[in-house]
Motif scaffolding. Structure first.
Motif, PDB file in Angstrom:
ATOM      1  N   UNK A 206     -37.387   1.455  -7.453  1.00 57.76           N
ATOM      2  CA  UNK A 206     -38.037   0.221  -7.917  1.00 57.76           C
ATOM      3  C   UNK A 206     -37.376  -0.301  -9.181  1.00 57.76           C
ATOM      4  N   UNK A 207     -37.004   0.604 -10.081  1.00 58.11           N
ATOM      5  CA  UNK A 207     -36.355   0.172 -11.326  1.00 58.11           C
ATOM      6  C   UNK A 207     -35.025  -0.518 -11.026  1.00 58.11           C
ATOM      7  N   UNK A 208     -34.265   0.036 -10.085  1.00 58.95           N
ATOM      8  CA  UNK A 208     -32.989  -0.589  -9.717  1.00 58.95           C
ATOM      9  C   UNK A 208     -33.217  -1.957  -9.076  1.00 58.95           C
ATOM     10  N   UNK A 209     -34.243  -2.048  -8.230  1.00 60.82           N
ATOM     11  CA  UNK A 209     -34.592  -3.325  -7.620  1.00 60.82           C
ATOM     12  C   UNK A 209     -34.990  -4.348  -8.681  1.00 60.82           C
TER      13      UNK A 209
ATOM     14  N   UNK B  10     -35.017  -6.091  -1.684  1.00 63.72           N
ATOM     15  CA  UNK B  10     -36.149  -6.054  -0.755  1.00 63.72           C
ATOM     16  C   UNK B  10     -36.321  -4.681  -0.117  1.00 63.72           C
ATOM     17  N   UNK B  11     -35.215  -4.039   0.277  1.00 63.11           N
ATOM     18  CA  UNK B  11     -35.336  -2.847   1.108  1.00 63.11           C
ATOM     19  C   UNK B  11     -35.362  -1.532   0.328  1.00 63.11           C
ATOM     20  N   UNK B  12     -34.942  -1.526  -0.920  1.00 69.16           N
ATOM     21  CA  UNK B  12     -35.028  -0.279  -1.691  1.00 69.16           C
ATOM     22  C   UNK B  12     -36.464   0.234  -1.815  1.00 69.16           C
ATOM     23  N   UNK B  13     -37.465  -0.625  -2.089  1.00 66.28           N
ATOM     24  CA  UNK B  13     -38.844  -0.109  -2.097  1.00 66.28           C
ATOM     25  C   UNK B  13     -39.270   0.463  -0.755  1.00 66.28           C
ATOM     26  N   UNK B  14     -38.799  -0.133   0.349  1.00 65.48           N
ATOM     27  CA  UNK B  14     -39.132   0.406   1.668  1.00 65.48           C
ATOM     28  C   UNK B  14     -38.515   1.789   1.852  1.00 65.48           C
ATOM     29  N   UNK B  15     -37.285   1.964   1.406  1.00 65.50           N
ATOM     30  CA  UNK B  15     -36.643   3.286   1.480  1.00 65.50           C
ATOM     31  C   UNK B  15     -37.458   4.308   0.703  1.00 65.50           C
ATOM     32  N   UNK B  16     -37.879   3.946  -0.503  1.00 61.34           N
ATOM     33  CA  UNK B  16     -38.703   4.858  -1.296  1.00 61.34           C
ATOM     34  C   UNK B  16     -40.011   5.182  -0.603  1.00 61.34           C
ATOM     35  N   UNK B  17     -40.651   4.174   0.007  1.00 68.16           N
ATOM     36  CA  UNK B  17     -41.914   4.403   0.705  1.00 68.16           C
ATOM     37  C   UNK B  17     -41.735   5.355   1.880  1.00 68.16           C
ATOM     38  N   UNK B  18     -40.656   5.181   2.637  1.00 67.71           N
ATOM     39  CA  UNK B  18     -40.418   6.049   3.791  1.00 67.71           C
ATOM     40  C   UNK B  18     -40.106   7.482   3.359  1.00 67.71           C
ATOM     41  N   UNK B  19     -39.294   7.631   2.314  1.00 67.51           N
ATOM     42  CA  UNK B  19     -38.947   8.977   1.845  1.00 67.51           C
ATOM     43  C   UNK B  19     -40.182   9.716   1.331  1.00 67.51           C
TER      44      UNK B  19
END
Length: 711
Positions: free
Chosen positions: A36-39, A6-15
């Motif tokens: 996203x690929x890892x998620x 759930x939170x990996x895409x949020x990390x990518x969005x913030x970065x």
């Protein structure tokens, strides 16, 4: 694991969103796509592990807030339905991210674009993992916000701004009903957590709610309000008008929003709340009827559209209607199965259309295409696979899921099922026709771009740069309402034009989309074709691989208690007893649609124009989408604007400001101007004023008497 999903895409969005300028476009693309690929990999691991478990797993994240006895937790509900949606959302989003690296290569705002994509994915993951209605509503609104940002990504383009606002406003109508439904469910059950709601649902089955002078079945009313939210998000009949206009966003956005994520949120919500809907049969009748009408209605409009993305958009709307028909007749597993398979072939069609647009120098009008199979053979093959899966060709993904829905509509005994069955069968014919029409107009026949390609491109290029240099803002053009023949080139729908009739696009992407292209159609780069190949595999084999688990013999073990099949719901068993003609009806419709399209666009290409000329009213009616936009403009938009203008001019300007701040300020100014006039500087004026003052005092004392002095 689920926290990471759930939170990996949020990390990518913030970065990418906060540090995109420092990271640069390439690194922003790599970070967001990699996360996203890892998620997605973790989601597939959960998909292989979770189905078959007896009960849902609850993963606590935090306590969100507490208000009296109401405690709202931030928690993940992990069951079969959840992991299916995790796989769909993360897989399609990863492929869209990868595809966008090539498609958006020339855009100067790539970090912002990829941040929006990842933010959208995070919001969708919050929605599908929600353990309660409040968290679901958070994800629901987050998806709406992110879709607004993505549809209006090219914000200098007036039509993109209008489309983004339209999507946001129309969805607010549905979301208002959704929020009222949440409030009513809480009033009835005293809980917003799914486990608490489902446990209390049988107790409130016959409860009533007094509203507008009548006693309503409370559970039916709650389900109808919740379904209103699903109608908006999933673009069902009456709340569908935002969907085609959303094509103003970049093509990867169309694939992400309209293939597997945002538009399926309504389907997921009804499936998640199926234990409630199962106890409200009257609400399910409404779901069935609305789904059937949507499947038919959207398919009729797709028959005549000329913009390649709009044809696929109306196809999405129609297929969502199929899903709601399945939900309405109680075939929840068939609805989710079609959601699953539809994600592959519809994302394939949208991204394939993007590859066509890329090859045609961002031309979207199919009347200006043709014979592209010779120039972009791989894209042509991928579009063929997507078309076959969409129309339900035997053994493709759509064959298993769509046919199951049609059979369920026939086998059902719920009122409205006959209408839904007829609508879905007729829609199957129209789906085949407009799908092959798209394919033949784009990839077969004469090259209609050959005679005007270079000149058209130069004019388009020059007009675009003129708009950049002059800072011009052209007005958006509505769909041409004249009865044009399918084969006749015309203005592009939803594209702005200058005073000479050339297509003009705003500064943000006119300069980048019409820059340094060859005049001959060309195949897309590898970073765009790899996602097409992966999606094509899913479009071909997803149905065959997963049919037994979703709707076959292993269904009960696979689903566990994720869906609310009641004890009297035997629809998934009844579909095996339908007559042979019903079972073969989708295949028959598919063949008829193919033959008609082949005859009209390959053998007799002049026939569509003749039919349009013979039936101009019907052609304009379908081309203008049953005039729903014009109707809503007359009923809602204009009165709202007129009322707002009245409040602005009269209530606010004349009454509030006139009698309030502006009025008081004006009176003060008037008094001060009068006082200023007394300050003339002449001594005899001041002496005269003093004499007048003395005379006034003497007169006062003469009339009232001298004041008495107290001793």
């Amino acid at each position: 694991m689920y926290h990471a999903i759930v939170f990996l895409p949020l990390v990518g969005a913030l970065l990418a969103g906060l540090f995109g300028r420092q990271l640069g476009p390439k690194l922003s693309e790599g970070i967001t796509t990699g996360l996203l690929a890892f998620s997605a990999l973790l989601s597939w691991g959960a998909f292989l592990e979770v189905p078959g478990t007896e009960h849902a797993t609850r993963v606590q994240v935090a306590t969100w807030f507490t208000a009296g006895d109401l405690v709202v937790d931030w928690a993940f509900r992990i069951d079969t339905l959840t992991v299916i949606m995790l796989v769909v959302v993360t897989s399609v989003s990863t492929l869209v991210h990868l595809y966008s690296i090539g498609y958006m290569e020339e855009d100067p705002h790539r970090p912002r674009f990829f941040a929006y994509l990842s933010l959208f994915t995070f919001a969708m993951l919050m929605l599908v993992t929600a353990d309660n209605l409040v968290q679901m509503f958070f994800g629901w609104e987050g998806v709406g916000l992110a879709s607004y940002l993505l549809i209006g990504f090219w914000y200098e383009k007036p039509s993109a701004n209008a489309a983004a606002m339209k999507a946001f406003i129309v969805n607010r109508v549905g979301d208002f009903g959704f929020s009222l439904g949440i409030f009513l469910v809480f009033v009835l059950t005293g809980s917003i957590a799914f486990d608490g709601i489902f446990a209390r649902a049988p107790e409130i089955k016959d409860a009533t709610f007094h509203f507008l002078g009548y006693d309503w079945n409370a559970l039916t009313l709650a389900c109808l309000l919740l379904f209103m939210g699903a109608m908006g998000k999933s673009a069902q009949f009456l709340l569908h008008t935002w969907l085609p206009d959303a094509m103003e966003g970049p093509t990867p956005v169309s694939a992400l929003i309209h293939a597997a994520t945002m538009v399926t949120a309504g389907v997921f919500m009804v499936a998640r709340l199926s234990p409630l809907f199962e106890l409200a049969p009257n609400a399910l009748i409404v779901v069935t009827v609305i789904g059937g009408i949507t499947a038919f209605f959207a398919a009729t409009i797709g028959l005549v559209q000329n913009d390649i993305k709009r044809v696929i958009a109306y196809s999405t709307c129609s297929q969502l209607g199929y899903m709601f028909v399945a939900l309405g007749v109680g075939a929840y597993s068939a609805a989710v199965f079609h959601l699953f398979t539809h994600a592959f072939f519809k994302a394939l069609l949208f991204l394939g259309a993007g590859s066509v647009i890329h090859a045609m120098h961002h031309e979207q009008d199919m009347r200006n295409m043709g014979n592209l199979r010779r120039y972009i053979p791989f894209t042509s093959a991928m579009m063929t696979i997507g078309t076959l899966a969409l129309i339900g060709f035997p053994f493709t993904a759509g064959y298993y899921s769509k046919d199951a829905i049609i059979e369920a509509a026939y086998a059902s005994t719920r009122p409205g099922h006959t209408l839904a069955f007829i609508c879905t069968v007729v829609a199957a014919l129209m789906t085949s026709f407009y799908s092959w029409r798209l394919f033949f107009m784009t990839f077969e026949g004469p090259a209609r771009w050959a005679g005007h390609g270079a000149a058209h491109h130069d004019d388009h290029h020059a007009a675009g740069h003129a708009a950049v240099q002059a800072g011009a803002s052209a007005q958006a053009v509505h769909v041409n309402s004249s009865a044009e023949a399918d084969g006749a080139p015309g203005h592009h729908e939803g594209v702005a034009h200058d005073d000479k009739g050339h297509d003009v696009e705003p500064a943000s992407h006119s300069a980048i989309e019409h820059h340094d292209h060859a005049h001959t159609p060309h195949e897309s780069p590898l970073v765009m074709t790899i996602p097409l190949g992966i999606l094509a595999f899913g479009a071909l084999f997803a149905g065959l691989i997963f049919k037994n688990r979703f709707i076959g013999e292993g269904m009960e073990t696979f689903w566990g208690h994720a869906l609310g099949h009641g004890p009297d719901n035997h629809i998934m068993h009844d579909i095996h007893a339908v007559p042979a003609l019903v079972a073969y009806s989708p295949f028959i419709m598919m063949l008829i649609g193919f033959v008609l399209a082949y005859w009209m666009y390959i053998r007799r290409p002049e026939l569509p124009g003749q039919l349009a000329a013979q039936q101009p009213s019907l052609y304009r009616f379908l081309l203008n989408k049953w005039y729903f936009d014009e109707l809503y403009d007359r009923i809602f938009v204009r009165p709202a604007k007129d009322f707002g203008k009245f409040l602005w001019k009269e209530a606010d300007g004349r009454v509030i400001d006139g009698m309030g701040p502006d009025g008081i300020a004006t009176r003060v100014l008037d008094v001060t101007r009068g006082v200023v006039r007394l300050q003339t500087g002449y001594v005899y004026h001041y002496a005269f004023v003093m004499l007048v003052g003395v005379a006034a005092l003497i007169s006062w004392y003469m009339l009232t008497g001298l004041p008495k002095v107290a001793h």
